[in-house]
Write a protein that holds these residues in place. Structure first.
Motif, PDB file in Angstrom:
ATOM      1  N   GLU A 116     -56.145  43.994 -94.045  1.00 34.94           N
ATOM      2  CA  GLU A 116     -57.310  43.117 -94.148  1.00 34.94           C
ATOM      3  C   GLU A 116     -58.420  43.774 -94.965  1.00 34.94           C
ATOM      4  O   GLU A 116     -59.115  43.100 -95.746  1.00 34.94           O
ATOM      5  CB  GLU A 116     -57.811  42.773 -92.745  1.00 34.94           C
TER       6      GLU A 116
ATOM      7  N   ILE B  76     -57.509  43.354 -98.614  1.00 37.80           N
ATOM      8  CA  ILE B  76     -57.714  41.970 -99.046  1.00 37.80           C
ATOM      9  C   ILE B  76     -59.195  41.698 -99.302  1.00 37.80           C
ATOM     10  O   ILE B  76     -59.572  41.127-100.333  1.00 37.80           O
ATOM     11  CB  ILE B  76     -57.145  40.994 -97.990  1.00 37.80           C
ATOM     12  N   ARG B  77     -60.060  42.117 -98.358  1.00 38.62           N
ATOM     13  CA  ARG B  77     -61.496  41.889 -98.524  1.00 38.62           C
ATOM     14  C   ARG B  77     -62.051  42.659 -99.722  1.00 38.62           C
ATOM     15  O   ARG B  77     -62.906  42.163-100.467  1.00 38.62           O
ATOM     16  CB  ARG B  77     -62.250  42.284 -97.247  1.00 38.62           C
TER      17      ARG B  77
ATOM     18  N   VAL C 121     -60.481  43.497-102.452  1.00 40.52           N
ATOM     19  CA  VAL C 121     -60.063  42.839-103.702  1.00 40.52           C
ATOM     20  C   VAL C 121     -60.915  41.597-103.941  1.00 40.52           C
ATOM     21  O   VAL C 121     -61.351  41.323-105.071  1.00 40.52           O
ATOM     22  CB  VAL C 121     -58.567  42.491-103.656  1.00 40.52           C
ATOM     23  N   GLU C 122     -61.175  40.831-102.870  1.00 37.99           N
ATOM     24  CA  GLU C 122     -62.011  39.633-103.009  1.00 37.99           C
ATOM     25  C   GLU C 122     -63.404  39.993-103.508  1.00 37.99           C
ATOM     26  O   GLU C 122     -63.999  39.261-104.312  1.00 37.99           O
ATOM     27  CB  GLU C 122     -62.101  38.913-101.665  1.00 37.99           C
ATOM     28  N   ARG C 123     -63.938  41.136-103.063  1.00 38.23           N
ATOM     29  CA  ARG C 123     -65.285  41.558-103.448  1.00 38.23           C
ATOM     30  C   ARG C 123     -65.288  42.380-104.740  1.00 38.23           C
ATOM     31  O   ARG C 123     -66.324  42.871-105.159  1.00 38.23           O
ATOM     32  CB  ARG C 123     -65.896  42.388-102.322  1.00 38.23           C
ATOM     33  N   LYS C 124     -64.078  42.564-105.317  1.00 36.03           N
ATOM     34  CA  LYS C 124     -63.913  43.327-106.558  1.00 36.03           C
ATOM     35  C   LYS C 124     -64.226  44.807-106.388  1.00 36.03           C
ATOM     36  O   LYS C 124     -64.519  45.506-107.364  1.00 36.03           O
ATOM     37  CB  LYS C 124     -64.727  42.719-107.711  1.00 36.03           C
TER      38      LYS C 124
ATOM     39  N   ALA D  49     -58.224  43.952-109.447  1.00 29.41           N
ATOM     40  CA  ALA D  49     -56.947  43.263-109.623  1.00 29.41           C
ATOM     41  C   ALA D  49     -56.322  43.707-110.945  1.00 29.41           C
ATOM     42  O   ALA D  49     -56.941  44.438-111.725  1.00 29.41           O
ATOM     43  CB  ALA D  49     -57.163  41.751-109.604  1.00 29.41           C
TER      44      ALA D  49
ATOM     45  N   GLU E 151     -49.999  36.167 -96.784  1.00 26.88           N
ATOM     46  CA  GLU E 151     -51.244  36.758 -97.295  1.00 26.88           C
ATOM     47  C   GLU E 151     -50.978  38.073 -98.028  1.00 26.88           C
ATOM     48  O   GLU E 151     -51.724  38.455 -98.926  1.00 26.88           O
ATOM     49  CB  GLU E 151     -52.248  36.976 -96.164  1.00 26.88           C
TER      50      GLU E 151
ATOM     51  N   LYS F 273     -49.865  36.994-101.502  1.00 27.94           N
ATOM     52  CA  LYS F 273     -51.028  36.523-102.267  1.00 27.94           C
ATOM     53  C   LYS F 273     -51.825  37.712-102.795  1.00 27.94           C
ATOM     54  O   LYS F 273     -52.308  37.700-103.940  1.00 27.94           O
ATOM     55  CB  LYS F 273     -51.906  35.641-101.381  1.00 27.94           C
ATOM     56  N   LEU F 274     -51.973  38.744-101.978  1.00 31.87           N
ATOM     57  CA  LEU F 274     -52.680  39.953-102.398  1.00 31.87           C
ATOM     58  C   LEU F 274     -51.944  40.624-103.554  1.00 31.87           C
ATOM     59  O   LEU F 274     -52.543  40.968-104.583  1.00 31.87           O
ATOM     60  CB  LEU F 274     -52.797  40.915-101.212  1.00 31.87           C
TER      61      LEU F 274
ATOM     62  N   GLN G  12     -52.041  39.240-107.156  1.00 28.23           N
ATOM     63  CA  GLN G  12     -53.262  39.520-107.923  1.00 28.23           C
ATOM     64  C   GLN G  12     -53.233  40.878-108.609  1.00 28.23           C
ATOM     65  O   GLN G  12     -54.067  41.158-109.481  1.00 28.23           O
ATOM     66  CB  GLN G  12     -54.474  39.462-106.995  1.00 28.23           C
TER      67      GLN G  12
END
Length: 607
Positions: A342, A345-346, A348-351, A355, A372, A375-376, A379
């Motif tokens: 987790e 994942i967070r 990567v979402e926040r850069k 990616a 999930e 999906k990770l 990217q």
């Protein structure tokens, strides 16, 4: 219709117009028992002839293809030609000299192998089948060839001209033109399948199936060739060589060669990448499989370009590499692993974790990955290459996370429509081993209708390889099972099996302890895999590990203790059947099953 490797659709982009026309003619006009290879590295020197043509009765033919027109050729002799390239004179090797050089390299490599040469007579030590070489001019007619007096510097019968290639309406016409290139013909009967596999093993090192021990060193001319040469089957080789860019999914049954294809793809991408290119990532769930894949890449000298990791190790490395906090070490293992994923994942979402870090990502045992996770990982592929390969077999899905009924590849960003392949043939196991595994897992192997974007359930088809029947032994106790297995493995070693050929695959750690203790008492070398880092594929010892940890691995000799206690009261019989199926299909030649309880599986097997 001949078999062209790689498939035509995957290599037209790198073919000249003339090579493409020739490939089409050869594929369409030659019979189904012809094998064709276009521009693949050949032999110990990894030379690149344009086409290799192989027929089990006719022999081996090397073809060099030139798109030159009459006005292209300025001057020619037997060894070098002067041609116009971009309007300027350029000296190049004679195409016939090129073809001859490639052919002699091939023949020299093949003549090292005793089963491929004549054992006696005037041609003792020479190849046991015909071979030759020739040139195809895709823009010169026979008249232009003759008028240009090219027949004075190269044998006319070794040349195929444009009009002859295109006007060969009947298959026999083109075949006759090709085999007229042979100066001698002799009839020693059909090339056997073992001989054909030995030819492919020697010519194409990339498709070798590694047996126990070190990789064969082709550069050592004094190295003794192995007695057993296993290679990918033709479908596997064509698929491996034909994989192009984009997202691709391969659904394959246990033993269908998925991991072997993945290894070929990783090696190909690594060797084709430019200096300084982004690395290639191989991911799987099980740590022993990741260690095995890493050891294979290391043996090929590719460790710097190909990173093989199990998923959670990769997640931890990502957090450390980009300055992210790790989970609290006091958390239970399961909760800690979930928290670590987790956090990635967070980030990567926040850069905070970038990616597109890899030029390619290859996922083995993708059925074990939660949506999930996929999906990770999707990217992480560089958009410039968009190279993603996912391998799956839902019958081996022993973790519930990967079996969401709402799951589809498209939902996690994997765009593989039109680029999905299904492999149904099991090559790893003998027919007898596969039959026994299916006695327990029969209900799991009922084909499941899915659209292309789903994960189908595949029933394996045996390749028909026969072997000894699995040995099923009833005994009073688990301790008796362990000592019986120790005695049987000692006997297998006396028969010639290395200790590293053997594995004892257990349902739980308690059974592992009992079996390892028996092996130690019999003074047999073994090591247990109970935690990350405990697996060493290079050690010559018997491997003792759990059914969960064995996924993706294979061993010639496998023992399964404690089957009489499966499934235990309260356990899901279908989940236990999946585990048994995975464990039993690790055996390539010999399977031993011992049972001391009265569980449901014992009733099915001991009838």
């Amino acid at each position: 219709m001949a078999t062209l490797i790689p498939a035509l659709g995957s290599c037209t982009g790198r073919m000249t117009a003339g090579e493409r026309r020739l490939a089409q003619r050869l594929e369409q006009k030659l019979d189904a028992d012809y094998l064709l290879w276009y521009d693949v590295p050949v032999g110990p020197k990894q030379s690149h002839p344009d086409f290799v043509v192989l027929h089990p009765r006719r022999g081996l033919l090397i073809l060099e293809v030139k798109d030159w027109k009459p006005g292209t050729i300025v001057q020619a002799d037997k060894e070098s030609w002067v041609i116009l390239a971009d309007g300027r004179p350029k000296t190049v090797p004679s195409p016939m000299a090129q073809a001859r050089q490639y052919a002699h390299q091939v023949v020299n490599a093949l003549e090292r192998d005793a089963p491929l040469v004549q054992a006696g007579g005037p041609h003792q030590g020479k190849l046991a089948f015909p071979w030759s070489y020739g040139v195809v001019f895709t823009h010169l007619t026979r008249k232009q060839f003759t008028d240009g007096e090219l027949g004075q510097i190269m044998a006319p019968h070794r040349v195929l001209c444009a009009d002859e290639m295109l006007e060969a309406v009947e298959a026999e016409d083109l075949q006759s033109r090709l085999w007229d290139m042979f100066p001698h013909r002799f009839h020693l009967g059909l090339m056997t399948l073992p001989q054909l596999e030995r030819v492919r093993w020697i010519l194409f090192p990339q498709i070798r199936v590694q047996l126990q021990g070190a990789l064969f060193d082709d550069s050592d001319e004094d190295a003794e060739l192995p007695d057993i040469m296993r290679v990918m089957d033709l479908q596997q080789e064509q698929l491996a060589r034909s994989l192009g860019d984009g997202h691709r999914v391969i659904h394959g049954v246990a033993g269908s060669g998925k991991t072997m294809i993945l290894g070929y793809r990783a090696e190909y991408l690594a060797q084709a990448s430019a200096p300084g290119a982004k690395p290639i990532l191989i991911l799987c769930y099980n740590e022993p499989l990741a260690v095995k894949l890493a050891s294979v890449m290391a043996a090929k000298g590719l460790s710097n370009r190909v990173h093989a990791r199990h998923f959670h190790k990769w997640c931890r490395e990502q957090l450390l590499a980009f300055g992210q906090n790790l989970p609290d070490n006091s958390l239970p293992v399961g909760a800690k692993m979930a928290d670590m994923v987790e956090r990635v994942i967070r980030a990567v979402e926040r850069k905070h974790i970038p990616a597109g870090q890899y030029q390619a990502v290859l996922i083995d045992e993708g059925h074990d990955f939660a949506p999930e996770w996929l999906k990770l990982i999707t990217q992480m592929v560089d958009p410039a290459t968009n190279s993603l390969l996912v391998l799956c077999d839902d019958a081996q899905s022993i973790y519930e996370r990967g079996r969401s009924r709402q799951f589809s590849f498209k939902s996690v960003g994997i765009q593989a429509q039109g680029r999905t392949t299904i492999l149904k043939i099991n090559y790893r196991n003998t027919r007898q081993i596969l039959q026994l595994a299916s006695l327990i897992a029969g209900d799991l192997l009922t084909p499941d209708a899915q659209d292309e974007d789903g994960i189908p359930l595949l029933k394996p088809i045996s390749c028909g390889r026969d072997g000894e029947a699995p040995l099923i032994v009833r005994l009073p106790s688990l301790r008796d099972e362990a000592f019986k297995i120790a005695d049987l493995l000692a006997a297998a070693h006396q028969e010639g099996h290395a200790w590293s050929d053997m594995a004892v695959i257990c349902r739980d750690w308690a059974t592992m302890d009992i079996c390892a203790n028996a092996l130690w008492r019999r003074q047999l070398p073994c090591h247990m895999r109970k935690r990350s880092g405990d697996f060493n594929p290079g050690s010559d010892t018997i491997t003792v590990l759990t059914m969960h940890a064995c996924k993706g691995l294979e061993f010639p000799v496998v023992a399964l203790p404690g089957i009489g206690h499966m499934p235990k009261a309260g356990e899901d019989e279908q989940e236990e059947a999946r585990l048994f199926y995975v464990a039993a299909t690790r055996a390539t030649h010999r399977l031993v099953v011992t049972a001391s309880g009265d569980g449901g599986f014992c009733e099915r097997l001991c009838v």
